[in-house]
Design a protein around this motif. Structure first.
Motif, PDB file in Angstrom:
ATOM      1  N   VAL A  52      -8.513-141.793  10.530  1.00 27.72           N
ATOM      2  CA  VAL A  52      -9.618-142.440  11.233  1.00 27.72           C
ATOM      3  C   VAL A  52      -9.412-142.268  12.732  1.00 27.72           C
ATOM      4  O   VAL A  52      -8.561-142.892  13.336  1.00 27.72           O
ATOM      5  CB  VAL A  52      -9.705-143.935  10.874  1.00 27.72           C
ATOM      6  N   LYS A  53     -10.213-141.373  13.310  1.00 29.58           N
ATOM      7  CA  LYS A  53     -10.111-141.088  14.738  1.00 29.58           C
ATOM      8  C   LYS A  53     -11.523-141.129  15.313  1.00 29.58           C
ATOM      9  O   LYS A  53     -12.113-140.103  15.634  1.00 29.58           O
ATOM     10  CB  LYS A  53      -9.480-139.721  14.967  1.00 29.58           C
ATOM     11  N   SER A  54     -12.079-142.306  15.413  1.00 26.19           N
ATOM     12  CA  SER A  54     -13.475-142.426  15.812  1.00 26.19           C
ATOM     13  C   SER A  54     -13.759-141.840  17.192  1.00 26.19           C
ATOM     14  O   SER A  54     -14.884-141.479  17.485  1.00 26.19           O
ATOM     15  CB  SER A  54     -13.928-143.884  15.762  1.00 26.19           C
ATOM     16  N   SER A  55     -12.762-141.709  18.037  1.00 21.58           N
ATOM     17  CA  SER A  55     -12.990-141.131  19.355  1.00 21.58           C
ATOM     18  C   SER A  55     -13.287-139.633  19.287  1.00 21.58           C
ATOM     19  O   SER A  55     -13.686-139.034  20.281  1.00 21.58           O
ATOM     20  CB  SER A  55     -11.785-141.382  20.262  1.00 21.58           C
ATOM     21  N   THR A  56     -13.123-139.029  18.113  1.00 21.52           N
ATOM     22  CA  THR A  56     -13.354-137.594  17.983  1.00 21.52           C
ATOM     23  C   THR A  56     -14.758-137.265  17.508  1.00 21.52           C
ATOM     24  O   THR A  56     -15.109-136.091  17.402  1.00 21.52           O
ATOM     25  CB  THR A  56     -12.355-136.977  16.993  1.00 21.52           C
ATOM     26  N   ILE A  57     -15.558-138.256  17.212  1.00 23.63           N
ATOM     27  CA  ILE A  57     -16.905-137.994  16.699  1.00 23.63           C
ATOM     28  C   ILE A  57     -17.661-137.114  17.681  1.00 23.63           C
ATOM     29  O   ILE A  57     -17.726-137.396  18.868  1.00 23.63           O
ATOM     30  CB  ILE A  57     -17.674-139.307  16.444  1.00 23.63           C
ATOM     31  N   GLY A  58     -18.204-136.027  17.153  1.00 21.76           N
ATOM     32  CA  GLY A  58     -19.034-135.150  17.945  1.00 21.76           C
ATOM     33  C   GLY A  58     -18.312-134.029  18.669  1.00 21.76           C
ATOM     34  O   GLY A  58     -18.948-133.106  19.152  1.00 21.76           O
ATOM     35  N   ARG A  59     -16.987-134.078  18.747  1.00 26.16           N
ATOM     36  CA  ARG A  59     -16.315-133.030  19.521  1.00 26.16           C
ATOM     37  C   ARG A  59     -16.432-131.672  18.855  1.00 26.16           C
ATOM     38  O   ARG A  59     -16.362-130.650  19.529  1.00 26.16           O
ATOM     39  CB  ARG A  59     -14.862-133.384  19.805  1.00 26.16           C
ATOM     40  N   SER A  60     -16.654-131.624  17.546  1.00 21.56           N
ATOM     41  CA  SER A  60     -16.793-130.324  16.876  1.00 21.56           C
ATOM     42  C   SER A  60     -18.088-129.629  17.272  1.00 21.56           C
ATOM     43  O   SER A  60     -18.223-128.428  17.080  1.00 21.56           O
ATOM     44  CB  SER A  60     -16.723-130.491  15.352  1.00 21.56           C
ATOM     45  N   ASN A  61     -19.036-130.375  17.834  1.00 16.08           N
ATOM     46  CA  ASN A  61     -20.274-129.755  18.304  1.00 16.08           C
ATOM     47  C   ASN A  61     -20.060-128.980  19.601  1.00 16.08           C
ATOM     48  O   ASN A  61     -20.829-128.081  19.920  1.00 16.08           O
ATOM     49  CB  ASN A  61     -21.360-130.808  18.520  1.00 16.08           C
ATOM     50  N   ALA A  62     -19.036-129.337  20.338  1.00 12.51           N
ATOM     51  CA  ALA A  62     -18.795-128.706  21.628  1.00 12.51           C
ATOM     52  C   ALA A  62     -17.653-127.689  21.592  1.00 12.51           C
ATOM     53  O   ALA A  62     -17.482-126.929  22.529  1.00 12.51           O
ATOM     54  CB  ALA A  62     -18.474-129.781  22.672  1.00 12.51           C
ATOM     55  N   HIS A  63     -16.864-127.677  20.515  1.00 14.68           N
ATOM     56  CA  HIS A  63     -15.683-126.820  20.423  1.00 14.68           C
ATOM     57  C   HIS A  63     -15.597-126.207  19.027  1.00 14.68           C
ATOM     58  O   HIS A  63     -16.175-126.715  18.081  1.00 14.68           O
ATOM     59  CB  HIS A  63     -14.412-127.637  20.673  1.00 14.68           C
ATOM     60  N   ASP A  64     -14.807-125.148  18.915  1.00 17.98           N
ATOM     61  CA  ASP A  64     -14.559-124.621  17.572  1.00 17.98           C
ATOM     62  C   ASP A  64     -13.431-125.426  16.925  1.00 17.98           C
ATOM     63  O   ASP A  64     -12.821-126.291  17.559  1.00 17.98           O
ATOM     64  CB  ASP A  64     -14.269-123.121  17.596  1.00 17.98           C
ATOM     65  N   LEU A  65     -13.137-125.129  15.688  1.00 20.77           N
ATOM     66  CA  LEU A  65     -12.175-125.933  14.932  1.00 20.77           C
ATOM     67  C   LEU A  65     -10.741-125.801  15.419  1.00 20.77           C
ATOM     68  O   LEU A  65      -9.887-126.591  15.030  1.00 20.77           O
ATOM     69  CB  LEU A  65     -12.256-125.576  13.453  1.00 20.77           C
ATOM     70  N   SER A  66     -10.472-124.848  16.288  1.00 18.11           N
ATOM     71  CA  SER A  66      -9.099-124.661  16.758  1.00 18.11           C
ATOM     72  C   SER A  66      -8.601-125.845  17.584  1.00 18.11           C
ATOM     73  O   SER A  66      -7.393-125.978  17.788  1.00 18.11           O
ATOM     74  CB  SER A  66      -8.983-123.374  17.578  1.00 18.11           C
ATOM     75  N   ILE A  67      -9.498-126.715  18.034  1.00 22.51           N
ATOM     76  CA  ILE A  67      -9.053-127.880  18.813  1.00 22.51           C
ATOM     77  C   ILE A  67      -8.436-128.951  17.924  1.00 22.51           C
ATOM     78  O   ILE A  67      -7.759-129.840  18.413  1.00 22.51           O
ATOM     79  CB  ILE A  67     -10.201-128.491  19.646  1.00 22.51           C
ATOM     80  N   PHE A  68      -8.667-128.854  16.615  1.00 22.61           N
ATOM     81  CA  PHE A  68      -8.111-129.838  15.696  1.00 22.61           C
ATOM     82  C   PHE A  68      -6.689-129.445  15.316  1.00 22.61           C
ATOM     83  O   PHE A  68      -6.393-128.257  15.156  1.00 22.61           O
ATOM     84  CB  PHE A  68      -8.975-129.963  14.443  1.00 22.61           C
ATOM     85  N   PRO A  69      -5.811-130.418  15.131  1.00 20.97           N
ATOM     86  CA  PRO A  69      -4.427-130.117  14.746  1.00 20.97           C
ATOM     87  C   PRO A  69      -4.380-129.352  13.413  1.00 20.97           C
ATOM     88  O   PRO A  69      -5.222-129.554  12.533  1.00 20.97           O
ATOM     89  CB  PRO A  69      -3.778-131.495  14.610  1.00 20.97           C
ATOM     90  N   ASP A  70      -3.386-128.493  13.285  1.00 15.15           N
ATOM     91  CA  ASP A  70      -3.212-127.718  12.058  1.00 15.15           C
ATOM     92  C   ASP A  70      -3.166-128.618  10.828  1.00 15.15           C
ATOM     93  O   ASP A  70      -3.734-128.283   9.794  1.00 15.15           O
ATOM     94  CB  ASP A  70      -1.935-126.883  12.124  1.00 15.15           C
ATOM     95  N   ALA A  71      -2.482-129.752  10.942  1.00 11.10           N
ATOM     96  CA  ALA A  71      -2.353-130.660   9.795  1.00 11.10           C
ATOM     97  C   ALA A  71      -3.716-131.203   9.362  1.00 11.10           C
ATOM     98  O   ALA A  71      -3.985-131.337   8.172  1.00 11.10           O
ATOM     99  CB  ALA A  71      -1.404-131.808  10.127  1.00 11.10           C
ATOM    100  N   ASP A  72      -4.588-131.497  10.319  1.00 17.21           N
ATOM    101  CA  ASP A  72      -5.929-131.987   9.988  1.00 17.21           C
ATOM    102  C   ASP A  72      -6.741-130.903   9.295  1.00 17.21           C
ATOM    103  O   ASP A  72      -7.421-131.153   8.300  1.00 17.21           O
ATOM    104  CB  ASP A  72      -6.666-132.461  11.243  1.00 17.21           C
ATOM    105  N   ARG A  73      -6.679-129.688   9.817  1.00 20.81           N
ATOM    106  CA  ARG A  73      -7.427-128.592   9.195  1.00 20.81           C
ATOM    107  C   ARG A  73      -6.902-128.306   7.791  1.00 20.81           C
ATOM    108  O   ARG A  73      -7.672-128.049   6.870  1.00 20.81           O
ATOM    109  CB  ARG A  73      -7.373-127.343  10.073  1.00 20.81           C
ATOM    110  N   ALA A  74      -5.584-128.380   7.607  1.00 18.26           N
ATOM    111  CA  ALA A  74      -4.998-128.154   6.286  1.00 18.26           C
ATOM    112  C   ALA A  74      -5.430-129.244   5.310  1.00 18.26           C
ATOM    113  O   ALA A  74      -5.739-128.962   4.145  1.00 18.26           O
ATOM    114  CB  ALA A  74      -3.472-128.101   6.383  1.00 18.26           C
ATOM    115  N   ALA A  75      -5.482-130.490   5.772  1.00 18.33           N
ATOM    116  CA  ALA A  75      -5.906-131.595   4.902  1.00 18.33           C
ATOM    117  C   ALA A  75      -7.349-131.406   4.457  1.00 18.33           C
ATOM    118  O   ALA A  75      -7.684-131.648   3.293  1.00 18.33           O
ATOM    119  CB  ALA A  75      -5.729-132.933   5.625  1.00 18.33           C
ATOM    120  N   VAL A  76      -8.198-130.954   5.357  1.00 15.71           N
ATOM    121  CA  VAL A  76      -9.598-130.710   5.004  1.00 15.71           C
ATOM    122  C   VAL A  76      -9.698-129.564   3.996  1.00 15.71           C
ATOM    123  O   VAL A  76     -10.445-129.648   3.015  1.00 15.71           O
ATOM    124  CB  VAL A  76     -10.444-130.421   6.266  1.00 15.71           C
TER     125      VAL A  76
END
Length: 72
Positions: A34-58
């Protein structure tokens, strides 16, 4: 489910996710999800801004959901 809704009421939606996946609803909500401060950041950036662990979990969750949708 919308991410905004999940962030607003994570416990409610976490239980729904567990039920959907056929898992025990007693598994505690991982607080790092739960990281509510991240809402919407994917609209302005590609997925590389997310930590590897988060991308792996998804990716893992996506694979599990897709597997549940296949005839078995």
């Amino acid at each position: 489910m919308h991410y905004d809704d999940f962030c607003a009421r994570p416990a409610l939606h976490w239980a729904r996710i567990q039920r959907f996946l056929g898992l025990s609803e007693t598994i505690p909500l991982p607080q790092e999800l739960v990281k509510s401060s991240t809402i919407g950041r994917s609209n302005a950036h590609d997925l590389s801004i997310f930590p590897d662990a988060d991308r792996a979990a998804v990716r893992d969750l996506t694979a599990l959901v897709e597997k549940r949708g296949q005839p078995g």
